[in-house]
Design an enzyme around this catalytic site. Sequence first.
Site, short mmCIF file in Angstrom:
data_model
loop_
_atom_site.label_atom_id
_atom_site.label_comp_id
_atom_site.label_asym_id
_atom_site.label_seq_id
_atom_site.Cartn_x
_atom_site.Cartn_y
_atom_site.Cartn_z
N GLU A 114 0.18 3.71 1.71
CA GLU A 114 0.21 4.22 3.09
C GLU A 114 1.57 3.98 3.75
O GLU A 114 1.87 4.59 4.77
CB GLU A 114 -0.90 3.57 3.92
N THR B 25 0.81 -1.22 0.00
CA THR B 25 0.00 0.00 0.00
C THR B 25 0.84 1.27 0.00
O THR B 25 1.94 1.30 0.58
CB THR B 25 -0.92 0.02 1.24
N TYR C 251 -2.20 0.46 10.61
CA TYR C 251 -2.37 -0.26 9.34
C TYR C 251 -1.09 -0.22 8.52
O TYR C 251 -0.59 -1.25 8.05
CB TYR C 251 -3.53 0.34 8.55
#
Length: 377
Positions: free
Chosen positions: A163, A161, A185
């Site tokens: 992120e 990801t 996460y």
Amino acid sequence: MEGLEACIGQSHEVMTTPAAELAAFRARKVALITGISGQDGSYLAELLLSKGYKVHGIIRRSSSFNTARIEHLYSNPMTHNGDSSFSLHYGDMTDSSCLIKLISTIEPTEVYHLAAQSHVKVSFDLPEYTAEVDAVGTLRLLDAIHACRLTEKVRFYQASTSELYGKVQEIPQSEKTPFYPRSPYAVAKMYGYWIVVNYREAYKMFACNGILFNHESPRRGETFVTRKITRSVAKISLGQQESIELGNLSALRDWGHAREYVEAMWRILQHDAPDDFVIATGKQFSVREFCNLAFAEIGEVLEWEGEGVEEVGKNKDGIVRVKVSPKYYRPTEVETLLGNPEKAKKTLGWEAKVTVPELVKEMVASDIALMKANPMA
């Protein structure tokens, strides 16, 4: 290879499989998808079935049906012919024995690991669970492949990801940009990223990370900001709702279409050598701009007033359509994400084609049709 017996007593030595045996194994074209009932899993299953794969998917047991995105595949007689092209199995990323059993029984040629607790804000409320599923779950799946002596035979894709970049160290972000995760996460996914690299280097596994930037579609989960916007716009157009509450309107994201991104996943595993790739459009929009595009689809032009939590978006009649609520802010915000997809374009021949305006148009139209058919959806 029969049952769990083949997975017992596996040494940590790197095995060498004859080329002919590897070729015969891969010719079977058997894919295992974790997270198959999600947005990406459903599109990927469609793609692989169209390419002649036998597709196996892992779903979690639930008291309510959670297979809406793949129901059309499961009820399609073309995927339930004599050779059972499409099969679902109960499983969970927290259950090692279950994963070993599935790997040993299915003997997949390709594993697409998409299952995750993927909501960033929720990860602050459920940090331990997020780590258990997203970090340790990835390890469990890799170790199941290794324990079943399929390390050299299986090709493994991990859904990583953008992120990971969090507090970005450079713009745009590439495969070489340092990570700076800003949520439980993202931290869990960083472990997942590096354990994939570790198994690739330690056991010569064909294991790859796809660092996917935000990707959306009509199948996006309703709690994610893009789908929340398009659902609300649909309801507003039908008189079912008056306004929407959002968080950080200035957050900048690189949004693409999920249908195209699963094609990139497949291409990553068809490449000659295992590697990690950024998958992105290379273009950036703010949440505010996404709102403008969505409301334009129902003929409303928004004018923005105020700043921060006092900011509102009004239509030409002065009706407030968008409000800001502090409850939707993350404890640590990721202000900007912009991917550099040049490596994927050059190496895989992949590039995003669907533009954000086209994506928004498709999502709003889909949600209007959904709300007309079922206002309580």
